[in-house]
Scaffold this motif. Structure first.
Motif, short mmCIF file in Angstrom:
data_model
loop_
_atom_site.label_atom_id
_atom_site.label_comp_id
_atom_site.label_asym_id
_atom_site.label_seq_id
_atom_site.Cartn_x
_atom_site.Cartn_y
_atom_site.Cartn_z
N THR A 175 0.87 -1.05 0.08
CA THR A 175 -0.06 -0.03 0.03
C THR A 175 0.67 1.33 0.13
N ARG A 176 2.01 1.31 0.82
CA ARG A 176 2.81 2.31 0.85
C ARG A 176 3.56 2.61 -0.53
N GLN A 177 3.79 1.57 -1.04
CA GLN A 177 4.63 1.70 -2.32
C GLN A 177 3.78 2.26 -3.34
N LEU A 178 2.42 1.65 -3.58
CA LEU A 178 1.57 2.19 -4.48
C LEU A 178 1.16 3.46 -4.42
N LEU A 179 0.95 4.21 -3.08
CA LEU A 179 0.50 5.47 -2.74
C LEU A 179 1.52 6.56 -3.09
N ALA A 180 2.78 5.89 -3.36
CA ALA A 180 3.92 6.66 -3.58
C ALA A 180 4.06 6.99 -4.99
N GLN A 181 3.59 6.60 -5.87
CA GLN A 181 3.75 6.52 -7.34
C GLN A 181 2.50 7.65 -7.78
N GLY A 182 3.32 8.47 -8.54
CA GLY A 182 2.34 9.81 -9.19
C GLY A 182 2.05 9.59 -10.48
N SER A 183 2.31 8.36 -11.21
CA SER A 183 1.88 8.62 -12.63
C SER A 183 1.41 6.79 -12.92
N GLU A 184 0.58 6.83 -14.05
CA GLU A 184 0.11 5.56 -14.24
C GLU A 184 1.22 4.70 -14.47
N THR A 185 2.33 5.10 -15.44
CA THR A 185 3.52 4.22 -15.83
C THR A 185 4.13 3.55 -14.58
N ASP A 186 4.35 4.54 -13.79
CA ASP A 186 5.05 4.24 -12.47
C ASP A 186 4.25 3.32 -11.52
N LEU A 187 2.96 3.64 -11.43
CA LEU A 187 1.96 2.73 -10.74
C LEU A 187 2.15 1.21 -11.24
N CYS A 188 2.29 1.17 -12.48
CA CYS A 188 2.28 -0.20 -13.16
C CYS A 188 3.87 -0.66 -12.92
N GLN A 189 4.85 0.05 -13.37
CA GLN A 189 6.16 -0.39 -13.39
C GLN A 189 6.76 -0.76 -12.10
N GLN A 190 6.60 0.42 -11.24
CA GLN A 190 7.17 0.28 -9.92
C GLN A 190 6.49 -0.51 -8.96
N GLY A 191 5.09 -0.55 -9.18
CA GLY A 191 4.37 -1.53 -8.27
C GLY A 191 4.65 -3.06 -8.63
N LEU A 192 4.59 -3.50 -9.94
CA LEU A 192 5.02 -4.70 -10.20
C LEU A 192 6.50 -5.21 -9.86
N ALA A 193 7.27 -4.36 -10.04
CA ALA A 193 8.64 -4.67 -9.61
C ALA A 193 8.51 -4.70 -8.15
N PHE A 194 8.21 -3.79 -7.36
CA PHE A 194 8.02 -4.25 -5.84
C PHE A 194 7.32 -5.40 -5.66
N LEU A 195 6.42 -5.75 -5.82
CA LEU A 195 5.54 -6.86 -5.62
C LEU A 195 6.32 -8.26 -5.84
N SER A 196 6.84 -8.04 -7.18
CA SER A 196 7.87 -9.32 -7.62
C SER A 196 8.75 -9.47 -6.75
N GLU A 197 9.58 -8.50 -6.43
CA GLU A 197 10.72 -8.72 -5.73
C GLU A 197 10.48 -9.22 -4.16
N LEU A 198 9.40 -8.54 -3.66
CA LEU A 198 8.79 -8.88 -2.30
C LEU A 198 8.40 -10.44 -2.14
N LEU A 199 7.82 -11.04 -3.45
CA LEU A 199 7.35 -12.34 -3.09
C LEU A 199 8.22 -13.26 -3.90
N GLY A 200 9.54 -12.78 -4.45
CA GLY A 200 10.44 -13.61 -4.93
C GLY A 200 9.87 -14.21 -6.35
N ALA A 201 9.34 -13.63 -7.16
CA ALA A 201 8.76 -13.84 -8.38
C ALA A 201 9.97 -13.76 -9.48
N ASP A 202 9.90 -14.78 -10.29
CA ASP A 202 10.79 -14.88 -11.35
C ASP A 202 10.52 -13.89 -12.79
N LEU A 203 9.37 -14.16 -12.78
CA LEU A 203 8.75 -13.29 -14.04
C LEU A 203 7.18 -12.56 -13.47
N GLY A 204 7.10 -11.39 -14.06
CA GLY A 204 5.94 -10.75 -13.60
C GLY A 204 5.29 -10.05 -14.65
#
Length: 217
Positions: free
Chosen positions: A22-51
């Protein structure tokens, strides 16, 4: 080439996952960042290999807007067609955590996530009320039954989808305002916008031509 290999990781508990994402998503100010940064953060947090994060383009067609990791067959999944029944489930907060290949898979073999080297899938929707804004698919190259208890993914999907809808709406308004400003500024007619108290909120560039015409120049 295969999926990128992440170090084995234990997922955070549901409360921590919800708070940090939630903190990570609320920190994003554009649609692009919300998609890219949000996906990267969740992928790293859960240890995903591809997202993959897909956004709705029209009807039941969704287009890849952000990805995590690399694979030569990723382009096969650039566009996804969502079945109406599955759209209904995702907008209700349904999410899945399941092994790959799924015994229930009946789609084209070239779209099977097993061809991306995946052995586990986490999937949830990004929704705003009854509207499915997008979807997130996280792939893991090893079994991850430890992810089966992440019941907050539906809540994360609701927040993510709501934020995306808001940013998309703001972007649409800005684009329309810019178009209107271009049209009025290039026109010869004077366009004035007043508030309820009679104060000028906006006046087009056409006023210069009006004053010039009034002076006969």
């Amino acid at each position: 080439m295969t999926l990128r290999t992440s170090m084995p990781t234990l997922p955070p508990d549901s409360e921590t996952l919800l708070l940090t994402v939630t903190r990570q998503l609320l920190a994003q100010g554009s649609e692009t960042d919300l998609c890219q940064q949000g996906l990267a953060f969740l992928s790293e947090l859960l240890g995903a290999d591809l997202g993959m994060l897909h956004l709705r383009r029209s009807g039941h067609e969704y287009v890849l807007a952000a990805s995590w990791g690399e694979h030569p067959l990723l382009d096969v999944h650039r566009v996804q067609a969502m079945e109406p029944d599955w759209v209904t489930l995702l907008t209700a907060g349904t999410w899945i955590s399941a092994p790959v290949p799924s015994p229930d898979w009946h789609g084209p073999e070239e779209r099977n996530y097993a061809r991306l080297g995946a052995r586990h899938l986490v999937n949830f929707g990004l929704f705003n009320g009854p509207e499915l804004v997008g979807t997130v698919n996280l792939l893991f190259n090893r079994p991850r039954p430890d992810l089966n208890g992440l019941g907050v993914l539906g809540t994360i999907g609701a927040l993510w989808g709501t934020l995306l809808s808001r940013l998309q709406a703001e972007s649409t308004v800005r684009a329309r305002e810019a178009m209107l400003r271009t049209v009025t500024d290039q026109g010869t007619d004077l366009v004035t916008v007043l508030d309820a108290g009679g104060r000028v909120l906006y006046q087009s560039g056409g006023r210069g031509s009006c004053w010039a015409a009034a002076r006969g120049t």
